[in-house]
Scaffold this motif. Structure first.
Motif, PDB file in Angstrom:
ATOM      1  N   LEU A 201      -2.389  -3.704 -19.483  1.00 12.86           N
ATOM      2  CA  LEU A 201      -3.151  -2.764 -18.673  1.00 12.86           C
ATOM      3  C   LEU A 201      -2.320  -1.503 -18.526  1.00 12.86           C
ATOM      4  CD1 LEU A 201      -5.757  -2.583 -16.761  1.00 12.86           C
ATOM      5  CD2 LEU A 201      -4.120  -2.999 -14.908  1.00 12.86           C
ATOM      6  N   TYR A 202      -2.925  -0.343 -18.745  1.00 15.56           N
ATOM      7  CA  TYR A 202      -2.249   0.931 -18.551  1.00 15.56           C
ATOM      8  C   TYR A 202      -2.807   1.606 -17.302  1.00 15.56           C
ATOM      9  CZ  TYR A 202      -0.615   0.340 -23.363  1.00 15.56           C
ATOM     10  OH  TYR A 202      -0.024  -0.143 -24.506  1.00 15.56           O
ATOM     11  N   VAL A 203      -1.909   2.075 -16.434  1.00 12.03           N
ATOM     12  CA  VAL A 203      -2.295   2.739 -15.190  1.00 12.03           C
ATOM     13  C   VAL A 203      -1.522   4.046 -15.077  1.00 12.03           C
ATOM     14  CG1 VAL A 203      -2.326   2.594 -12.670  1.00 12.03           C
ATOM     15  CG2 VAL A 203      -2.825   0.560 -14.024  1.00 12.03           C
ATOM     16  N   ALA A 204      -2.212   5.115 -14.692  1.00 17.10           N
ATOM     17  CA  ALA A 204      -1.578   6.417 -14.502  1.00 17.10           C
ATOM     18  C   ALA A 204      -1.277   6.637 -13.020  1.00 17.10           C
ATOM     19  CB  ALA A 204      -2.477   7.533 -15.022  1.00 17.10           C
TER      20      ALA A 204
ATOM     21  N   LEU B  28       7.586  14.402  -9.748  1.00 18.48           N
ATOM     22  CA  LEU B  28       6.333  15.102  -9.491  1.00 18.48           C
ATOM     23  C   LEU B  28       5.493  15.296 -10.742  1.00 18.48           C
ATOM     24  CD1 LEU B  28       7.521  17.789  -6.917  1.00 18.48           C
ATOM     25  CD2 LEU B  28       6.532  15.535  -6.476  1.00 18.48           C
ATOM     26  N   CYS B  29       6.038  14.940 -11.912  1.00 19.75           N
ATOM     27  CA  CYS B  29       5.266  15.017 -13.159  1.00 19.75           C
ATOM     28  C   CYS B  29       4.481  13.744 -13.434  1.00 19.75           C
ATOM     29  CB  CYS B  29       6.179  15.320 -14.340  1.00 19.75           C
ATOM     30  SG  CYS B  29       7.040  16.913 -14.207  1.00 19.75           S
ATOM     31  N   GLY B  30       4.776  12.650 -12.684  1.00 15.41           N
ATOM     32  CA  GLY B  30       4.023  11.416 -12.823  1.00 15.41           C
ATOM     33  C   GLY B  30       4.331  10.660 -14.108  1.00 15.41           C
ATOM     34  N   GLY B  31       3.554   9.592 -14.338  1.00 16.52           N
ATOM     35  CA  GLY B  31       3.769   8.794 -15.527  1.00 16.52           C
ATOM     36  C   GLY B  31       2.690   7.751 -15.732  1.00 16.52           C
ATOM     37  N   VAL B  32       2.703   7.165 -16.925  1.00 18.63           N
ATOM     38  CA  VAL B  32       1.793   6.074 -17.278  1.00 18.63           C
ATOM     39  C   VAL B  32       2.615   4.789 -17.300  1.00 18.63           C
ATOM     40  CG1 VAL B  32       0.286   5.117 -19.062  1.00 18.63           C
ATOM     41  CG2 VAL B  32       0.296   7.592 -18.618  1.00 18.63           C
TER      42      VAL B  32
ATOM     43  N   THR C 125       0.854  -1.189   0.000  1.00 22.96           N
ATOM     44  CA  THR C 125       0.000   0.000   0.000  1.00 22.96           C
ATOM     45  C   THR C 125       0.893   1.243   0.000  1.00 22.96           C
ATOM     46  OG1 THR C 125      -0.141  -0.046   2.429  1.00 22.96           O
ATOM     47  CG2 THR C 125      -1.862  -1.181   1.217  1.00 22.96           C
ATOM     48  N   GLU C 126       1.713   1.357  -1.046  1.00 20.28           N
ATOM     49  CA  GLU C 126       2.687   2.452  -1.103  1.00 20.28           C
ATOM     50  C   GLU C 126       2.597   3.274  -2.381  1.00 20.28           C
ATOM     51  OE1 GLU C 126       6.626   0.846  -0.189  1.00 20.28           O
ATOM     52  OE2 GLU C 126       5.606  -0.723   0.961  1.00 20.28           O
ATOM     53  N   LEU C 127       1.672   2.937  -3.282  1.00 26.22           N
ATOM     54  CA  LEU C 127       1.520   3.738  -4.489  1.00 26.22           C
ATOM     55  C   LEU C 127       1.031   5.136  -4.122  1.00 26.22           C
ATOM     56  CD1 LEU C 127      -0.213   1.122  -6.821  1.00 26.22           C
ATOM     57  CD2 LEU C 127       2.210   1.770  -6.802  1.00 26.22           C
ATOM     58  N   ASN C 128       1.274   6.082  -5.009  1.00 26.32           N
ATOM     59  CA  ASN C 128       0.827   7.452  -4.771  1.00 26.32           C
ATOM     60  C   ASN C 128       0.036   7.953  -5.970  1.00 26.32           C
ATOM     61  OD1 ASN C 128       0.952   9.864  -3.003  1.00 26.32           O
ATOM     62  ND2 ASN C 128       1.920  10.779  -4.795  1.00 26.32           N
ATOM     63  N   LYS C 129      -1.147   8.508  -5.684  1.00 25.77           N
ATOM     64  CA  LYS C 129      -1.993   9.108  -6.719  1.00 25.77           C
ATOM     65  C   LYS C 129      -2.204   8.153  -7.890  1.00 25.77           C
ATOM     66  CE  LYS C 129      -3.552  12.548  -6.701  1.00 25.77           C
ATOM     67  NZ  LYS C 129      -4.940  12.850  -6.215  1.00 25.77           N
ATOM     68  N   GLU C 130      -2.699   6.947  -7.583  1.00 27.45           N
ATOM     69  CA  GLU C 130      -3.024   5.965  -8.618  1.00 27.45           C
ATOM     70  C   GLU C 130      -4.368   6.351  -9.223  1.00 27.45           C
ATOM     71  OE1 GLU C 130      -3.104   1.119  -8.908  1.00 27.45           O
ATOM     72  OE2 GLU C 130      -4.199   2.108  -7.284  1.00 27.45           O
ATOM     73  N   GLU C 131      -4.357   6.656 -10.487  1.00 28.88           N
ATOM     74  CA  GLU C 131      -5.516   7.299 -11.090  1.00 28.88           C
ATOM     75  C   GLU C 131      -6.188   6.409 -12.134  1.00 28.88           C
ATOM     76  OE1 GLU C 131      -6.524  10.261 -10.060  1.00 28.88           O
ATOM     77  OE2 GLU C 131      -4.809  11.239  -9.130  1.00 28.88           O
ATOM     78  N   GLY C 132      -6.146   6.849 -13.399  1.00 33.03           N
ATOM     79  CA  GLY C 132      -6.884   6.169 -14.454  1.00 33.03           C
ATOM     80  C   GLY C 132      -6.282   4.832 -14.839  1.00 33.03           C
ATOM     81  N   MET C 133      -7.087   4.047 -15.559  1.00 35.76           N
ATOM     82  CA  MET C 133      -6.695   2.697 -15.953  1.00 35.76           C
ATOM     83  C   MET C 133      -7.495   2.318 -17.189  1.00 35.76           C
ATOM     84  SD  MET C 133      -7.022  -0.706 -13.524  1.00 35.76           S
ATOM     85  CE  MET C 133      -8.634  -0.171 -12.922  1.00 35.76           C
ATOM     86  N   THR C 134      -6.835   1.614 -18.125  1.00 40.90           N
ATOM     87  CA  THR C 134      -7.515   1.130 -19.322  1.00 40.90           C
ATOM     88  C   THR C 134      -6.777  -0.104 -19.817  1.00 40.90           C
ATOM     89  OG1 THR C 134      -8.446   1.820 -21.455  1.00 40.90           O
ATOM     90  CG2 THR C 134      -6.209   2.542 -20.970  1.00 40.90           C
ATOM     91  N   TYR C 135      -7.404  -0.857 -20.718  1.00 41.20           N
ATOM     92  CA  TYR C 135      -6.861  -2.159 -21.108  1.00 41.20           C
ATOM     93  C   TYR C 135      -6.847  -2.320 -22.620  1.00 41.20           C
ATOM     94  CZ  TYR C 135      -6.388  -7.279 -21.373  1.00 41.20           C
ATOM     95  OH  TYR C 135      -5.970  -8.555 -21.653  1.00 41.20           O
ATOM     96  N   ASP C 136      -5.714  -2.847 -23.136  1.00 44.88           N
ATOM     97  CA  ASP C 136      -5.592  -3.239 -24.532  1.00 44.88           C
ATOM     98  C   ASP C 136      -5.655  -4.759 -24.592  1.00 44.88           C
ATOM     99  OD1 ASP C 136      -4.929  -3.841 -27.137  1.00 44.88           O
ATOM    100  OD2 ASP C 136      -2.839  -3.213 -26.964  1.00 44.88           O
TER     101      ASP C 136
ATOM    102  N   PRO D 153      -0.481  12.770 -15.330  1.00 45.66           N
ATOM    103  CA  PRO D 153      -1.536  12.032 -16.037  1.00 45.66           C
ATOM    104  C   PRO D 153      -2.577  11.499 -15.082  1.00 45.66           C
ATOM    105  CG  PRO D 153       0.475  10.733 -15.924  1.00 45.66           C
ATOM    106  CD  PRO D 153       0.826  12.108 -15.438  1.00 45.66           C
ATOM    107  N   ASP D 154      -3.822  11.508 -15.534  1.00 46.54           N
ATOM    108  CA  ASP D 154      -4.937  11.096 -14.679  1.00 46.54           C
ATOM    109  C   ASP D 154      -5.787  10.059 -15.405  1.00 46.54           C
ATOM    110  OD1 ASP D 154      -7.210  10.910 -13.063  1.00 46.54           O
ATOM    111  OD2 ASP D 154      -7.155  12.998 -12.487  1.00 46.54           O
TER     112      ASP D 154
END
Length: 605
Positions: free
Chosen positions: A418-421, A445-449, A401-412, A503-504
């Motif tokens: 699976l893509y997670v922002a 601090l810019c985040g990533g996918v 339980t250490e992820l930060n600002k886990e946002e959007g998700m989609t699947y190919d 990214p969100d």
């Protein structure tokens, strides 16, 4: 290979551009150039069935887009007595039901609202327009809470989320309205008062000091923090009526969104905030999310501590089986029986130098928190802990339980990716003192996918639990921190303007290698953008920008509705997060959200 590319709108440079919603006007679909654009279906505070779309908040508040209603259907009001209309529209899906087309939209507010809007489609051009909208009654599911991103299920329902539920331990410890006012941060105290107003609690303030005169016990008697933090499913009928279900069996999180995988049984759940996790629910029956087993990720980082790249293998920790009815019974016990509280589930003690003084207690980090606490499960409370205190219990059992600002998700489904922002790579993702420390990577601090390969996962007994489990993490596209010097047209932006900033929301168009990425950034980019990223060529194209202080939300692909394709897009809270002073400039375009679509495209089969 099918092909889709967009005209690049470029970075907003002039003040006039920074006040507008700007979107690509051309796309190339399989070698054919098509004209597209952003069409506003509704803005907040509009009623499409009335002249000039002006809301009638006195006589027809439920048909005003964004209005917040109480459990009894009355408009909520702020301290000044004005009707509250949300500027925070988010998750949006298009629904074709029989011969009708509907749009379902949720608000990221406390309380949250959900609207069903009837759409008309021009058969010659594919242009969509809104003809009527109505707020749904959320009281049968104990209300609705801060609904962020979501998805459309394979069987066509609208899947919404409930983000940032109240920490039950925090709420249990509050002894008065004054105490709550002093300590409330997320939610804010005004948001708590709106939640109380939703339930009809008397908030009379004779002293006019901003604090209700009554006993906070009146609020606690009708409100539970455990009412919120779940996946919510809305099923729309051809007459426009909708039924709502809250899926307690999937656990309680700061839920960003639920995503149903192609087996119609496996549901992946992202968790927004600090010290959060990735969860996986495997339903008993395909197409029925009311019962199943919940698993939470255990990450094994394979890059060195402090690495700039987060690369990890994934295993899954079993939190047990539950049904919606079992969990709801904890929230609504028989008459005369107290409603469940945090202290019914866990014993607690204060940590000492990152460890727990007493045997049997384990150090964990609480609800969306960096604060270490020591907890011990009370006997027989496994079900309650797994579904009402999912993150604490997952950490208690050894999950990550250490992820930060886990946002959007989609699947190919073609590449099984699976893509997670992760909007912000920091805090719990760096080294932590005390408790588990499974992830330790450098701050960005810019985040990533990130990409996660999906495949079969077997439990310890060798049984295949699901064929759609994420098995690892690796970076796909990350933002680049950047300092721009005085005199640069980009001064003030802290992430490269040629790449992502925080990214969100994500959406993937199957067959076209097209990943859509929406931003939720403050200083990273002054004007948030929606990007198109070709996962084969890696070409990144800015296809939409939003006005000052706005966030992009709800990108979603709807490839074929009566022969036309659409990309939903929402502009949330313009001038709201920053640059509020710009609202007085002549070019300002107003605080209300835009809810609309980019397109129309030819059917994207």
């Amino acid at each position: 290979m099918k092909w889709l590319s967009f005209e690049d709108v470029g970075f907003a440079r002039t003040d006039a551009e920074k006040h507008k919603v700007r979107a690509s006007t051309k796309a190339n679909v399989n070698g054919r150039e098509v004209s597209i654009g952003f069409t506003t279906l509704l803005r907040g505070r509009q009623d499409p069935s009335r002249p000039e779309r002006q809301c009638d908040l006195a006589n027809s508040p439920a048909t005003c887009m964004g209005v917040l209603l109480s459990a009894s259907g009355q408009p909520l009001r702020d301290d000044a007595g004005a009707v509250v209309v949300s500027t925070a529209h988010d998750n949006t899906t298009l629904q074709k039901v029989g011969d009708k087309i509907f749009m379902v939209n949720s608000t990221e507010s406390i309380p949250a609202a959900m609207f069903v809007t009837t759409l008309a489609q021009d058969p010659a051009t594919g242009a969509l327009s809104a003809t009527a909208t109505r707020a749904l009654d959320t009281s049968p599911i104990d209300g609705f809470w801060y609904s962020c991103a979501g998805s459309k299920s394979p069987w066509g329902s609208h899947l919404a989320s409930e983000e940032f539920p109240v920490d039950a331990r925090f709420m249990q410890e509050r002894t008065s309205w004054a105490d709550l006012r002093t300590r409330a941060t997320s939610p804010t105290f005004p948001e708590f008062k709106l939640a109380a107003q939703y339930w009809g609690v008397n908030l009379e303030d004779a002293n006019q000091d901003g604090t209700p005169d009554g006993d906070i016990a009146d609020f606690k008697a009708v409100f539970s923090p455990y009412f919120y933090g779940f996946a919510v499913e809305a099923t729309v009928a051809e007459n426009g009526q909708a039924t709502l279900k809250k899926h307690y069996a999937m656990g309680r999180h700061s839920m960003e969104l639920p995503l149903v995988m192609p087996d119609n049984k496996t549901v992946l759940l992202t968790d927004d905030g600090t010290n959060v996790t990735l969860s996986m629910f495997v339903a008993d029956t395909a197409g029925d999310l009311s019962a199943g087993t919940l698993y939470v990720m255990r990450a094994y980082q394979t890059t060195p501590a402090g690495s700039k790249d987060f690369i990890a293998d994934v295993d899954w920790v079993n939190l047990g089986h539950a049904t919606n009815d079992q969990v709801r019974a904890l929230l609504h016990p028989p008459a005369g029986t107290p409603r469940i509280t945090f202290s019914d589930i866990f014993e607690t003690e204060a940590p000492n130098a990152g460890a727990c003084p007493t045997e049997g207690f384990k150090p964990v980090r609480g609800a969306n928190s960096e604060t270490l606490e020591c907890i011990k499960l009370r006997p027989g409370m496994e079900l309650a802990a797994s579904r009402l205190e999912t993150r604490r219990y997952a950490n208690y059992l050894g999950a990550t339980t250490e992820l930060n600002k886990e946002e959007g998700m989609t699947y190919d489904p073609d590449s099984h990716t699976l893509y997670v922002a992760l909007s912000d790579i920091s805090k719990g993702m760096g080294g932590q003192t005390g408790g588990d420390d499974h992830i330790n990577v450098a701050t960005n601090l810019c985040g990533g996918v990130f990409g996660l390969n999906v495949g079969p996962w077997m439990n310890a007994s060798g049984t295949v639990v699901t064929n759609y489990a994420p098995l690892n993490w690796y970076p796909v596209l990350v933002g680049v921190p950047q300092t721009y010097t005085a005199g640069s047209p980009y001064v003030g932006n802290t992430c490269s303007v040629n790449g992502l900033a925080n990214p969100d929301n994500l959406a993937y168009l199957r067959g076209y290698n097209t990943l859509i990425i929406g931003e939720d950034t403050g200083s990273g980019h002054q004007n948030d953008a929606i990007w198109s990223f070709n996962t084969v060529t890696r070409k990144l194209t800015r296809i939409m920008t939003t006005p000052f202080g706005a966030e992009t939300t709800a990108p979603g692909w709807f490839p074929d509705i009566n022969g036309y394709g659409y990309l939903t897009a929402v502009v949330q809270h313009p001038y709201g997060e920053s640059d509020a002073n710009r609202l007085t400039e002549p070019e300002a375009t107003g605080r209300e959200s835009w809810v609309g679509v980019v397109g129309p495209f030819p059917a994207l089969k």
